[in-house]
Design a protein around this motif. Structure first.
Motif, short mmCIF file in Angstrom:
data_model
loop_
_atom_site.label_atom_id
_atom_site.label_comp_id
_atom_site.label_asym_id
_atom_site.label_seq_id
_atom_site.Cartn_x
_atom_site.Cartn_y
_atom_site.Cartn_z
N GLU A 100 0.86 -1.19 0.00
CA GLU A 100 0.00 0.00 0.00
C GLU A 100 0.90 1.24 0.00
N ARG A 101 0.48 2.31 -0.69
CA ARG A 101 1.37 3.42 -1.03
C ARG A 101 1.99 4.11 0.19
N LYS A 102 1.16 4.51 1.14
CA LYS A 102 1.69 5.19 2.33
C LYS A 102 2.61 4.27 3.11
N MET A 103 2.25 2.99 3.21
CA MET A 103 3.06 2.05 3.96
C MET A 103 4.43 1.84 3.31
N VAL A 104 4.46 1.81 1.99
CA VAL A 104 5.73 1.67 1.28
C VAL A 104 6.66 2.83 1.64
N ILE A 105 6.13 4.04 1.64
CA ILE A 105 6.96 5.22 1.97
C ILE A 105 7.45 5.14 3.42
N ASN A 106 6.53 4.88 4.35
CA ASN A 106 6.91 4.83 5.77
C ASN A 106 7.93 3.72 6.05
N ALA A 107 7.75 2.57 5.39
CA ALA A 107 8.68 1.45 5.62
C ALA A 107 10.06 1.75 5.05
N LEU A 108 10.11 2.34 3.88
CA LEU A 108 11.41 2.68 3.28
C LEU A 108 12.12 3.78 4.08
N ASN A 109 11.35 4.60 4.78
CA ASN A 109 11.94 5.67 5.59
C ASN A 109 12.29 5.24 7.01
N ALA A 110 11.89 4.03 7.40
CA ALA A 110 12.09 3.58 8.79
C ALA A 110 13.58 3.35 9.08
N ASP A 111 13.90 3.24 10.37
CA ASP A 111 15.27 3.02 10.82
C ASP A 111 15.64 1.54 10.65
N VAL A 112 15.66 1.11 9.40
CA VAL A 112 15.92 -0.29 9.07
C VAL A 112 16.85 -0.34 7.86
N LYS A 113 17.39 -1.52 7.60
CA LYS A 113 18.26 -1.70 6.44
C LYS A 113 17.49 -2.12 5.20
N VAL A 114 16.40 -2.87 5.40
CA VAL A 114 15.66 -3.47 4.28
C VAL A 114 14.17 -3.35 4.52
N PHE A 115 13.42 -3.10 3.45
CA PHE A 115 11.96 -3.21 3.48
C PHE A 115 11.56 -4.36 2.57
N MET A 116 10.87 -5.35 3.15
CA MET A 116 10.29 -6.42 2.34
C MET A 116 8.86 -6.04 1.99
N ALA A 117 8.67 -5.66 0.72
CA ALA A 117 7.36 -5.27 0.22
C ALA A 117 6.60 -6.53 -0.16
N ASP A 118 5.42 -6.71 0.41
CA ASP A 118 4.81 -8.03 0.46
C ASP A 118 3.56 -8.16 -0.42
N PHE A 119 3.63 -9.10 -1.36
CA PHE A 119 2.44 -9.52 -2.11
C PHE A 119 1.89 -10.83 -1.56
N GLU A 120 2.36 -11.23 -0.37
CA GLU A 120 1.96 -12.55 0.13
C GLU A 120 1.19 -12.45 1.43
N ASP A 121 1.75 -12.91 2.57
CA ASP A 121 0.93 -13.15 3.76
C ASP A 121 0.34 -11.90 4.41
N SER A 122 0.90 -10.72 4.19
CA SER A 122 0.29 -9.52 4.78
C SER A 122 -0.50 -8.73 3.73
N ASP A 160 16.12 10.76 1.71
CA ASP A 160 17.24 10.69 0.77
C ASP A 160 17.91 9.32 0.74
N ASP A 161 17.83 8.60 1.86
CA ASP A 161 18.55 7.31 1.94
C ASP A 161 17.59 6.21 2.39
N PRO A 162 16.68 5.80 1.51
CA PRO A 162 15.68 4.80 1.91
C PRO A 162 16.31 3.42 2.08
N ALA A 163 15.56 2.54 2.72
CA ALA A 163 16.01 1.16 2.91
C ALA A 163 16.11 0.44 1.56
N VAL A 164 16.85 -0.65 1.55
CA VAL A 164 16.93 -1.51 0.36
C VAL A 164 15.58 -2.22 0.19
N LEU A 165 15.12 -2.32 -1.05
CA LEU A 165 13.81 -2.90 -1.32
C LEU A 165 13.94 -4.36 -1.77
#
Length: 535
Positions: A100-122, A160-165
């Motif tokens: 979902e669009r807002k979630m993708v932005i928030n997850a990529l901006n989070a204090d994490v190294k990687v965002f797993m964008a999910d077409f599966e269980d969530s 400027d420095d989002p997580a790896v997708l």
């Protein structure tokens, strides 16, 4: 509607018209790439799924899963996976969530190294959501993604420095009914893979990343080999070097834990690691051992990573991965922050304990479901890793061999009426959200996805099948379950309010829960009957 590009006989047919935004994603060229993948690979999926059923039949008849004698040479010989790209060397905290669009932005901006964008269980794969999700990821890769909250006007943009997708595709078992090949729905995973790869591989490579994937629900190394061929075919189609596509495989089924070396070997050029998909793994333990009355789990709330069968699974994954130069990723912390300070302190303590166990076992990183927990998880791994990017140097080769008996060890703990009732309320609320198109739902302080709902309904199914007794002496029967289901629906009316209850699809969800939990045979995945409810 069929598409008929000139001089090309199309056998792939689209069952619904596209709007302008969807046509940007399922372009003619993207459609042809999907078709080439489907033509070459879809026909082999039924045999892979049939092999799962044949194996399950043997287990139902009394056999227990074990390491494969025919692949002993792969386990005994020394070899390594090909390589891990620079931007995947440090994965100490990963966040997951739907596309979902807002979630993708928030997850990529989070204090994490990687965002797993999910077409599966969530994620609930309604057709518009599938194509919207691909558009969101394309915009994220291109750095153009933005979102304005309709109610407040608040704007969301990428840092400027989002997580790896990393993109998680659907499992092999899930169909995509809007695209038919020779009259049959295609595997949803091929569509998810094709569209993400087609639209993003060039831009990802140009910025020093690459087309990275998570592969869910694998049960055998033959399935991993199928994926390796899919990846190699896509690389050849676009003139890319072998091993450009990289994957992390979730070890979230009981059969797969006995084939981790073989899965790594089958995907040797493309794989970078394995992940402890713990919630699905617990569900798979129930499902795989459903006919074994001595292997029945207690309330899911007490089935934690300290339990011997889960701790053995975590340690074996670390040992196997690090021997082969692959990452060993930890599992999901499903808790979400609380506004109540006392409850929130309890949540953060749970996260710290859980992640400390993983870091001590040698995992290279871990998962969180909420940005508010990233800092706590990260602090644990920062302390253990120090200046290192990962723990590939922790090989655990001095450990005693982990046996099949340890991986299958029965789990102690009570089955309680309170736990059973809680399972019913969680599963009904999750199913209701899912058939409304929402696959990621906060319920009672946990971020629930399909895996946790699967545990809830499969546990009760198994308790009924074997006539297990609750701690208060009640025998679990279909009649008792139906009585509790009716009573817990009344509780949900009180909790949610009559208007919310009446405005939702809770009665449909309860009916589905009843069918799933009292059926003669255990239905493999609740998302299969659930998919019929989605547009």
């Amino acid at each position: 509607m069929d598409r008929h590009p000139s001089s090309h006989e199309v056998k792939l047919s689209l069952q619904t018209p596209l709007n302008a935004e969807q046509a940007e994603i399922l372009t003619d060229d993207a459609f042809l790439f999907v078709e080439r993948l489907v033509q070459r690979f879809a026909g082999r999926v039924p045999a892979l799924l049939a092999a799962r059923e044949a194996r399950q039949q043997r287990i139902d008849e009394g056999a227990l899963p074990d390491f494969l004698p025919e692949t002993q040479a792969i386990r005994d010989s020394e070899w390594k996976i090909q390589s891990i790209p620079a931007d995947l060397q440090d994965r100490r905290v990963e966040i997951t969530g739907p596309v979902e669009r807002k979630m993708v932005i928030n997850a990529l901006n989070a204090d994490v190294k990687v965002f797993m964008a999910d077409f599966e269980d969530s994620f609930a794969p309604a057709w518009p959501a599938v194509l919207d999700g691909q558009r969101n990821l394309r915009d994220a890769v291109n750095g153009t993604i933005a979102y304005t909250q309709p109610e407040t006007g608040k704007q969301y943009v990428l840092n400027d420095d989002p997580a790896v997708l990393i993109c998680r595709v659907r499992g092999l078992h899930l169909p995509e009914k809007h695209l038919l090949w020779q009259g049959e729905p295609i595997p949803g995973c091929l569509l998810d893979f094709a569209l993400y790869f087609y639209h993003n591989h060039k831009a990802l490579l140009e910025k020093g990343s690459g087309p990275y994937f998570y592969l869910p629900k694998l049960q055998a190394h033959q399935e991993a080999a199928w994926w390796s061929e899919v990846f190699s075919f896509a690389e050849d189609e676009f003139g890319l070097a072998r091993g450009t596509i990289k994957a992390t495989v979730l070890i979230e089924t009981l059969p797969a834990v006995f084939e981790m070396d073989e899965i790594l070997h089958s995907l040797k050029e493309h794989i970078v690691g394995l992940n402890c998909g713990r919630w699905d793994y617990i569900f798979s333990y129930i499902k795989t051992l459903r006919n074994h009355p001595d292997r029945i789990l207690p309330d899911r709330q007490v089935v934690t990573m300290e339990k011997p069968f889960l701790n053995a699974y975590s340690r074996l994954l670390v040992k196997t991965c690090h021997r082969r130069g692959a990452f060993a990723m930890g599992g999901m912390a499903a808790f979400i922050p609380s506004k109540d300070p006392e409850r929130n302190a309890w949540v953060l303590n749970k996260i710290q304990t859980d992640k400390s166990l993983e870091a001590t076992n040698g995992h290279d990183g871990t998962w969180v479901a909420h940005p508010g927990l990233a800092g706590t998880a990260r602090a644990v791994f920062d302390e253990v890793l120090g200046e290192c990017a990962n723990q590939l140097d922790i090989d655990r080769q001095a450990d005693a061999p982990i046996t099949a008996a340890e991986l299958l060890a029965p789990c102690d703990g009570e089955r309680t009426e309170e736990g059973m009732r809680h399972n019913i309320r969680v599963a009904v609320q999750y199913i209701e959200a899912w058939i409304n198109g929402n696959g990621c739902v906060p319920i009672y302080g946990l971020m629930e996805d399909a895996a946790t709902a699967e545990i809830s309904r499969a546990s009760i199914w198994q308790w009924i099948k074997h006539g297990k007794t609750l701690s208060n002496g009640q025998v679990v029967t279909a009649a008792l379950f139906e009585q509790m289901l009716n009573e817990e629906m009344e509780v949900l009316v009180e909790e949610l309010g009559q208007a919310t209850f009446d405005g939702g699809r809770y009665e449909e969800a309860a009916a589905m829960m009843l069918r799933l939990t009292t059926s003669d045979e255990l239905v493999n995945f609740l998302t299969l009957p659930g998919y019929e409810y989605l547009p």
